[in-house]
Design a protein around this motif. Structure first.
Motif, short mmCIF file in Angstrom:
data_model
loop_
_atom_site.label_atom_id
_atom_site.label_comp_id
_atom_site.label_asym_id
_atom_site.label_seq_id
_atom_site.Cartn_x
_atom_site.Cartn_y
_atom_site.Cartn_z
N THR A 348 -63.64 -2.25 35.22
CA THR A 348 -63.27 -2.60 34.66
C THR A 348 -63.60 -2.05 32.59
OG1 THR A 348 -65.57 -2.19 33.27
CG2 THR A 348 -65.09 -4.41 34.94
N ASP A 349 -63.22 -0.91 33.01
CA ASP A 349 -62.83 0.26 31.44
C ASP A 349 -61.78 0.96 32.04
OD1 ASP A 349 -62.71 1.76 29.63
OD2 ASP A 349 -65.27 1.93 29.48
N ALA A 350 -60.00 0.86 31.83
CA ALA A 350 -59.29 1.59 32.37
C ALA A 350 -58.65 2.93 31.39
CB ALA A 350 -57.72 0.96 31.92
N GLU A 351 -59.41 2.77 30.09
CA GLU A 351 -59.92 3.95 29.19
C GLU A 351 -59.92 5.60 29.94
OE1 GLU A 351 -60.20 5.92 24.86
OE2 GLU A 351 -59.74 3.26 24.94
N SER A 352 -61.70 4.49 30.30
CA SER A 352 -62.25 5.59 30.68
C SER A 352 -62.24 5.48 31.80
CB SER A 352 -64.14 4.33 31.23
OG SER A 352 -64.77 5.42 31.66
N GLU A 353 -61.06 5.18 33.02
CA GLU A 353 -61.24 5.34 34.19
C GLU A 353 -59.70 6.79 33.58
OE1 GLU A 353 -58.98 3.63 38.27
OE2 GLU A 353 -59.62 2.36 37.29
N GLU A 395 -51.39 -3.03 31.45
CA GLU A 395 -51.99 -4.61 30.96
C GLU A 395 -53.59 -4.44 30.47
OE1 GLU A 395 -52.53 -8.87 30.69
OE2 GLU A 395 -50.88 -7.91 32.56
N ALA A 396 -54.40 -3.81 31.53
CA ALA A 396 -55.73 -3.45 31.48
C ALA A 396 -56.22 -1.91 29.82
CB ALA A 396 -56.22 -3.11 32.31
N LEU A 397 -55.02 -1.32 30.15
CA LEU A 397 -54.89 0.04 29.18
C LEU A 397 -54.73 -0.39 27.93
CD1 LEU A 397 -55.89 2.74 29.17
CD2 LEU A 397 -53.34 3.47 29.46
N LEU A 398 -54.06 -0.94 27.34
CA LEU A 398 -53.42 -1.41 26.27
C LEU A 398 -54.37 -2.68 25.41
CD1 LEU A 398 -49.69 -1.09 26.94
CD2 LEU A 398 -50.98 1.24 26.18
N GLY A 399 -54.45 -3.93 26.34
CA GLY A 399 -55.14 -4.63 25.86
C GLY A 399 -54.47 -5.79 25.28
N ARG A 400 -55.08 -6.57 24.07
CA ARG A 400 -54.40 -7.39 23.42
C ARG A 400 -54.39 -7.21 21.87
NH1 ARG A 400 -52.95 -11.26 26.89
NH2 ARG A 400 -53.38 -11.21 28.96
N LEU A 414 -52.39 8.36 28.66
CA LEU A 414 -52.18 8.07 30.19
C LEU A 414 -51.39 9.41 31.10
CD1 LEU A 414 -52.31 6.87 32.72
CD2 LEU A 414 -50.74 5.10 31.80
N ALA A 415 -49.97 9.29 29.97
CA ALA A 415 -48.63 10.19 30.42
C ALA A 415 -49.17 11.73 30.22
CB ALA A 415 -47.48 11.00 29.45
N GLU A 416 -50.20 12.46 29.52
CA GLU A 416 -50.90 13.49 29.82
C GLU A 416 -51.74 14.01 30.89
OE1 GLU A 416 -51.72 14.90 25.04
OE2 GLU A 416 -53.65 13.51 26.41
N ASN A 417 -52.25 12.75 31.91
CA ASN A 417 -53.48 13.00 32.86
C ASN A 417 -52.37 11.98 33.77
OD1 ASN A 417 -55.79 13.16 31.34
ND2 ASN A 417 -55.07 11.98 30.13
N VAL A 418 -51.05 12.14 34.58
CA VAL A 418 -51.00 11.76 35.77
C VAL A 418 -49.90 12.68 36.34
CG1 VAL A 418 -50.22 9.34 34.96
CG2 VAL A 418 -48.97 11.26 34.49
N MET A 419 -49.95 13.14 37.22
CA MET A 419 -49.52 14.66 38.29
C MET A 419 -48.30 13.93 38.79
SD MET A 419 -52.89 16.83 39.12
CE MET A 419 -52.32 17.55 40.26
N GLY A 420 -47.18 14.54 38.91
CA GLY A 420 -46.56 14.54 40.02
C GLY A 420 -45.37 13.93 38.98
N ALA A 421 -43.89 15.01 39.43
CA ALA A 421 -42.80 14.60 38.71
C ALA A 421 -42.28 13.10 38.31
CB ALA A 421 -41.69 15.30 39.11
#
Length: 568
Positions: A348-353, A395-400, A414-421
């Protein structure tokens, strides 16, 4: 200078063979024709033509496959040869980790109903009697294992069932015989330390101490209470090295089985269905001093790591040392399994994820080597990163209700926290779609904020992009677009012209222009270029020398600006 291009033809001589270079040419049509000729002549079963482009800056080739034909997949892999020997042939084999894991899966429902582990079933006569009395549970378990094993080994199902039934009967007979002879220790009466010291030299000490431990935790009403009883036994373990090692080994096996189960871990941590908090607590439980140190110095990690209390805290203290490595490994496997899965950490909370995933990555990396190999951690977070880049999560992360700039800020996070080229490149595509959108440009140009605030915001976005972990090929065009938008914002307000002619003191105007020119108060690009020209123009004015002499800070800014220009 244009990029240098040539074409390479690779061939596969026979099915399953490696690709080998056959020729290289600068003529595309020649390479394609030669590929067809090699394939049609039967000299190869597959061909591939790649376009090789030399980057003049890096002096490295970029390879793109432009043509493939034939058996390019290398044929079907050989079917692995199955082991023909039965998994277990004598009662002692049932006590191995592999066998206990298989027993746990075959009798999962029955064990859950009786709040027991495979270790307890193998060491408690009362549980064995209940299983035999159930009638169908044991028979169904034998059938479930015998059918696939018989097919793999070319044996009849009935033959394997008879073999396994005989194995079970001998194992039960051994346990009941030891029980009737009074050989199984009663730890509540004798004391764990005394029993361990007495049995330390016995060749069957693992079985006998295991039976005593299983009987001692049998009265527990839930998994957490069983863990507490096991820790009570650990506290009472003898100090003599050999006896202590035998005692702790007898405790470690059931403890690892309870901790390795979903029900046992959920009961211990009491985190319900919150997977993010569960994994954070598990990581804190197994991570030891490294994770605790990180929690003290990193506020973002501290915010995501739940406090351990009661039995969980006691277990964490035991795991901080060198005790119970199998338990730590069991927890680590659970964490990796969940990270490689598809369940959301915070549904229920993409940012917290994202914050929890970052905290987990930092914590597991800090404890790498102690609980998990570093490469396994990287692979797990690379797999998990893919789930953060699908349309539903975005969509859940950006909201409306976010503005275009707020959406870009969130996507950079988000880009800072994903891994892999590959995942970084995917994140860059999401960013490009938002930054290049007309909505973003329109909001920045027509928004209610002042031009100077807008320029500072664009500069902040540029800096965040360069720190996001994206490669320069991905963030460079995005920073250039932000610079172009900044140029439009400045042109709409004629900010630099107004600033150059403002009634403010000359040092103050020069300082503002210099910060814009250096990409501090505004984005690099058109605004910085025009600000540099205006600043140097003002600095050459007759009255500037005396004013700058009275303002050494501004003079230092101008020197830095000139040095930056010369370096460029």
């Amino acid at each position: 200078m244009s990029d240098q291009v040539h074409y390479e033809l690779f061939v596969r001589r026979k099915v399953g063979a490696q690709w080998t270079l056959d020729m290289a040419t600068e003529i595309r049509s020649h390479a394609l024709a030669q590929a067809e000729e090699v394939l049609n002549s039967g000299r190869a079963v597959a061909v591939r033509v790649s376009k090789e482009t030399l980057d003049p800056e890096t002096r490295e080739y970029r390879s793109i496959s432009i043509f493939t034909k034939g058996m390019v997949d290398g044929g079907k892999p050989k079917k692995p040869v199955e082991e023909m020997e039965p998994l277990c042939v004598q009662p002692a084999d049932l006590y191995t980790a592999h066998a206990r894991d298989r027993i746990g899966r075959l009798l999962e429902s029955w064990l859950q109903r009786h709040k027991a582990t495979p270790f307890e079933l193998l060491h408690r006569p009362d549980l064995v009697e209940k299983l035999e009395a159930s009638g169908t549970d044991l028979q169904h378990a034998l059938q479930k294992i015998a059918i696939p094993e018989a097919e793999a080994r070319g044996m009849s199902v009935h033959e394997l069932i008879r073999n396994f039934q005989g194995l079970v009967e001998r194992s039960v007979a051994n346990l009941m015989k030891a029980f009737k002879k009074g050989q199984l220790p009663d730890l509540d009466k004798e004391g764990f330390a005394k029993a361990a010291e007495r049995l330390a030299a016995d060749p069957d000490r693992a079985f006998l101490l295991g039976a005593g431990v299983a009987a001692s935790i049998a009265p527990a009403k839930d998994w957490s209470e069983k863990i507490a009883r096991l820790l009570d036994l650990a506290d009472a373990a003898p100090s003599e090295p050999k006896a202590r090692a035998a005692a702790l080994a007898a405790i470690e096996t059931p403890l690892a089985e309870i901790i390795g189960s979903k029900a046992g871990m959920a009961d211990l941590l009491n985190t319900a269905d919150d997977l993010g908090s569960t994994l954070a607590a598990m990581t804190r439980l197994a991570g030891g001093a490294q994770v605790e140190m990180l929690i003290k110095v990193e506020a973002s990690v501290r915010a995501c790591m739940p406090e351990l209390s009661g039995t969980a805290k006691r277990l964490g203290q035991w795991l901080c040392g060198d005790n119970f490595p199998t338990v730590r490994a069991s927890i680590a496997r659970r964490v990796l399994k969940e990270l490689n899965g598809v369940r959301r950490l915070k549904p229920t909370d993409a940012e917290s994820e994202i914050e929890h995933l970052r905290a987990l990555a930092m914590s597991l990396t800090a404890a790498a080597g102690r609980i998990l190999p570093a490469e396994d951690i990287t692979a797990a977070f690379t797999t998990r990163s893919k789930t953060l880049l699908n349309g539903d999560f975005i969509e859940a992360l950006l909201g409306r209700d976010r503005s275009a700039r707020e959406e870009v800020v969130m996507l950079i996070r988000l880009a800072e926290n994903v891994m892999g080229a590959v995942n970084k490149r995917h994140a860059a595509r999401w960013l490009s779609a938002n930054i290049q959108a007309m909505r973003f440009e329109k909001e920045m140009r027509q928004g209610p904020d002042s031009p100077s605030v807008k320029l500072a915001a664009l500069a902040a976005l540029q800096k965040s992009l360069t720190r996001s972990g994206l490669v320069v090929e991905d963030y460079g065009p995005l920073c250039a677009k932000l610079g172009d938008v900044g140029g439009m914002v400045e042109a709409d307000a004629r900010l630099l012209s107004l600033l150059a002619r403002a009634p403010a003191p000359l040092p103050q105007r020069l300082a503002l222009l210099a910060r814009l020119a250096m990409g501090e108060a505004g984005p690099t690009g058109p605004v910085a270029d025009r600000a540099r020209l205006e600043a140097l123009k003002l600095a050459r004015a007759p009255e500037a020398r005396e004013a700058l002499a009275a303002s050494p800070e501004t003079l230092d800014l101008l020197k830095g600006l000139v040095q930056q220009q010369q370096a460029a």
